[in-house]
Design a protein around this motif. Structure first.
Motif, mmCIF file in Angstrom:
data_model
loop_
_atom_site.group_PDB
_atom_site.id
_atom_site.type_symbol
_atom_site.label_atom_id
_atom_site.label_comp_id
_atom_site.label_asym_id
_atom_site.label_seq_id
_atom_site.Cartn_x
_atom_site.Cartn_y
_atom_site.Cartn_z
ATOM 1 N N ALA A 1 0.825 -1.209 0.000
ATOM 2 C CA ALA A 1 0.000 0.000 0.000
ATOM 3 C C ALA A 1 0.856 1.255 0.000
ATOM 4 N N LYS A 2 0.193 2.390 -0.115
ATOM 5 C CA LYS A 2 0.894 3.663 -0.030
ATOM 6 C C LYS A 2 1.500 3.815 1.363
ATOM 7 N N PRO A 3 2.645 4.504 1.468
ATOM 8 C CA PRO A 3 3.314 4.608 2.759
ATOM 9 C C PRO A 3 2.508 5.409 3.768
ATOM 10 N N ILE A 4 2.683 5.042 5.058
ATOM 11 C CA ILE A 4 2.093 5.831 6.129
ATOM 12 C C ILE A 4 2.854 7.144 6.238
ATOM 13 N N VAL A 5 2.305 8.092 6.983
ATOM 14 C CA VAL A 5 2.964 9.384 7.139
ATOM 15 C C VAL A 5 4.376 9.164 7.683
ATOM 16 N N ARG A 6 5.357 9.757 7.029
ATOM 17 C CA ARG A 6 6.752 9.504 7.379
ATOM 18 C C ARG A 6 7.248 10.511 8.409
ATOM 19 N N HIS A 7 7.738 9.984 9.529
ATOM 20 C CA HIS A 7 8.435 10.784 10.527
ATOM 21 C C HIS A 7 9.842 10.185 10.648
ATOM 22 N N THR A 8 10.847 10.956 10.272
ATOM 23 C CA THR A 8 12.205 10.439 10.209
ATOM 24 C C THR A 8 12.673 9.879 11.552
ATOM 25 N N ALA A 9 12.365 10.585 12.639
ATOM 26 C CA ALA A 9 12.781 10.119 13.964
ATOM 27 C C ALA A 9 12.165 8.760 14.278
ATOM 28 N N LEU A 10 10.879 8.606 13.939
ATOM 29 C CA LEU A 10 10.186 7.348 14.214
ATOM 30 C C LEU A 10 10.690 6.231 13.304
ATOM 31 N N VAL A 11 10.998 6.555 12.052
ATOM 32 C CA VAL A 11 11.558 5.580 11.125
ATOM 33 C C VAL A 11 12.897 5.066 11.651
ATOM 34 N N THR A 12 13.754 5.984 12.104
ATOM 35 C CA THR A 12 15.061 5.608 12.656
ATOM 36 C C THR A 12 14.894 4.776 13.914
ATOM 37 N N PHE A 13 13.964 5.186 14.769
ATOM 38 C CA PHE A 13 13.641 4.467 16.003
ATOM 39 C C PHE A 13 13.254 3.014 15.697
ATOM 40 N N MET A 14 12.339 2.824 14.750
ATOM 41 C CA MET A 14 11.883 1.480 14.400
ATOM 42 C C MET A 14 13.001 0.683 13.736
ATOM 43 N N GLU A 15 13.767 1.343 12.896
ATOM 44 C CA GLU A 15 14.873 0.674 12.209
ATOM 45 C C GLU A 15 15.871 0.110 13.214
ATOM 46 N N LEU A 16 16.296 0.938 14.154
ATOM 47 C CA LEU A 16 17.276 0.510 15.146
ATOM 48 C C LEU A 16 16.751 -0.662 15.968
ATOM 49 N N ASN A 17 15.533 -0.539 16.485
ATOM 50 C CA ASN A 17 14.992 -1.570 17.368
ATOM 51 C C ASN A 17 14.736 -2.886 16.635
ATOM 52 N N LEU A 18 14.206 -2.822 15.423
ATOM 53 C CA LEU A 18 13.918 -4.048 14.690
ATOM 54 C C LEU A 18 15.193 -4.765 14.253
ATOM 55 N N ILE A 19 16.210 -4.015 13.862
ATOM 56 C CA ILE A 19 17.461 -4.662 13.443
ATOM 57 C C ILE A 19 18.196 -5.218 14.654
ATOM 58 N N LEU A 20 18.190 -4.498 15.779
ATOM 59 C CA LEU A 20 18.772 -5.040 17.009
ATOM 60 C C LEU A 20 18.053 -6.318 17.420
ATOM 61 N N TRP A 21 16.744 -6.279 17.375
ATOM 62 C CA TRP A 21 15.919 -7.432 17.727
ATOM 63 C C TRP A 21 16.268 -8.620 16.830
ATOM 64 N N SER A 22 16.334 -8.376 15.528
ATOM 65 C CA SER A 22 16.662 -9.443 14.575
ATOM 66 C C SER A 22 18.035 -10.029 14.869
ATOM 67 N N SER A 23 18.991 -9.166 15.172
ATOM 68 C CA SER A 23 20.349 -9.619 15.443
ATOM 69 C C SER A 23 20.408 -10.489 16.698
ATOM 70 N N TYR A 24 19.727 -10.047 17.761
ATOM 71 C CA TYR A 24 19.718 -10.829 19.002
ATOM 72 C C TYR A 24 19.039 -12.181 18.797
ATOM 73 N N LEU A 25 17.920 -12.185 18.086
ATOM 74 C CA LEU A 25 17.231 -13.450 17.821
ATOM 75 C C LEU A 25 18.137 -14.402 17.046
ATOM 76 N N LEU A 26 18.789 -13.878 16.017
ATOM 77 C CA LEU A 26 19.693 -14.694 15.215
ATOM 78 C C LEU A 26 20.786 -15.312 16.087
ATOM 79 N N LEU A 27 21.413 -14.485 16.927
ATOM 80 C CA LEU A 27 22.508 -14.970 17.767
ATOM 81 C C LEU A 27 22.032 -16.013 18.766
ATOM 82 N N MET A 28 20.863 -15.782 19.372
ATOM 83 C CA MET A 28 20.362 -16.727 20.367
ATOM 84 C C MET A 28 20.030 -18.081 19.751
ATOM 85 N N PHE A 29 19.468 -18.076 18.540
ATOM 86 C CA PHE A 29 19.183 -19.341 17.860
ATOM 87 C C PHE A 29 20.473 -20.036 17.424
ATOM 88 N N LEU A 30 21.468 -19.257 17.019
ATOM 89 C CA LEU A 30 22.749 -19.836 16.632
ATOM 90 C C LEU A 30 23.462 -20.466 17.820
#
Length: 307
Positions: A169-198
């Motif tokens: 769909a069309k993008p939601i309203v973009r807030h750069t601070a919130l985009v960066t916030f979500m980016e950092l947390n989701l990538i950190l989360w993904s990295s921790y999950l990957l390491l714990m499963f490994l």
């Protein structure tokens, strides 16, 4: 026409995010070491509150670089306070075991009292249980939001093919601070999950060939992400690209540290004061460079517009 390469911005942006990794770890270690149990949990929760405030504040500030920095620091405080410290609180409250260096499980407090070699703390052992929540967020981004994430874009091309424009769909309203916030947390989360499963012997284990292969693959992946950074002209976009570059790069660092291939000075910051202070000073210098140069670039842009 050959694209211009921005070595200075890419390196400074990468270092800005990179220095946050050991400093964040060290801050947690210091809080655990010097704060009482009750004060630690309250302090951790308030750290998360501060992260939310900084991120929301960043939505209203002007300037792409400033908004990115607000989202970056807000996301880091949020992750540390409302993710890591909350996991720590409930893991200790309900007596979750820790994993020793030989792979056996033991009560965390007993392991501390006996000065045992703790490989994985209780809060990280229960982190893989959040996999379903992680998949929920990934599903949302995969189907609903056009994004600059290469991985999600690749998944959309593979799964949706020519129907991508119809499904996403069309993008939601973009807030750069919130985009960066979500980016950092989701990538950190993904990295921790990957390491714990490994690290989990029920899946692979820290000495498994696939764990070592993943570390090498992440190192190569970080180089490719950094190569993309080199082509980004603005500070804000460069810093946002540096977030996945650094976290992907940090994955083999974590694996090597787990295998005791080097000393993780951020785990015992009181024993490596001079090194940690040097990293802090370097981080402050790099942050100053970003702020000063982005301000100068903004003024030049305004002048060029007026002319």
């Amino acid at each position: 026409m050959k694209k211009q390469i921005y070595w200075g911005k890419a390196i400074v942006s990468f270092l800005l995010v990179l220095f946050l990794m050991p400093l964040g770890h060290a801050a947690m270690m210091l809080m655990e070491k010097f704060m009482s149990e009750s004060a630690l949990h309250v302090g951790g929760f308030m750290l998360g509150v501060l992260g939310v405030i900084i991120t929301v504040w960043g939505i209203f500030v002007k300037g792409d670089t400033k908004q990115t920095l607000f989202g970056l620091f807000g996301g880091l405080f949020f992750w540390t306070g409302w993710i890591e410290f909350l996991l720590l609180y409930y893991a200790r409250r309900f007596g979750t075991m820790c994993e020793l260096g030989d792979g056996t499980l033991m009560n965390f407090q007993q392991a501390l009292a006996q000065n045992m070699d703790i490989a994985t703390k209780p809060e990280y052992l229960i982190l893989p249980s959040t996999f379903g929540f992680w998949a929920m967020f990934l599903l949302f981004y995969l189907f609903c939001i056009p994004t600059g994430c290469n991985f999600i874009n690749w998944c959309q091309k593979v799964f949706f093919r020519t129907n991508k424009q119809k499904i996403v769909a069309k993008p939601i309203v973009r807030h750069t601070a919130l985009v960066t916030f979500m980016e950092l947390n989701l990538i950190l989360w993904s990295s921790y999950l990957l390491l714990m499963f490994l690290y989990d012997d029920n899946f692979f284990g820290e000495m498994h060939w696939f764990t070592l292969f993943t570390g090498v693959a992440c190192l190569i992946g970080a180089i490719f992400i950094f190569a993309k950074q080199l082509k980004l002209s603005s500070w804000g976009t460069n810093i946002r690209m540096a977030i996945p570059a650094v976290i992907v790069f940090w994955t083999p660092v974590e694996i090597m540290g787990r295998l005791n291939k080097f000393t993780e000075i951020w785990v015992e910051p009181t024993q490596y004061k001079s090194e940690m202070i040097s990293i802090l000073v370097a981080f402050l210098i790099v942050t100053t460079i970003v702020i000063v140069n982005s301000t100068i670039a903004k003024k030049k842009k305004i002048q060029n517009t007026q002319n």
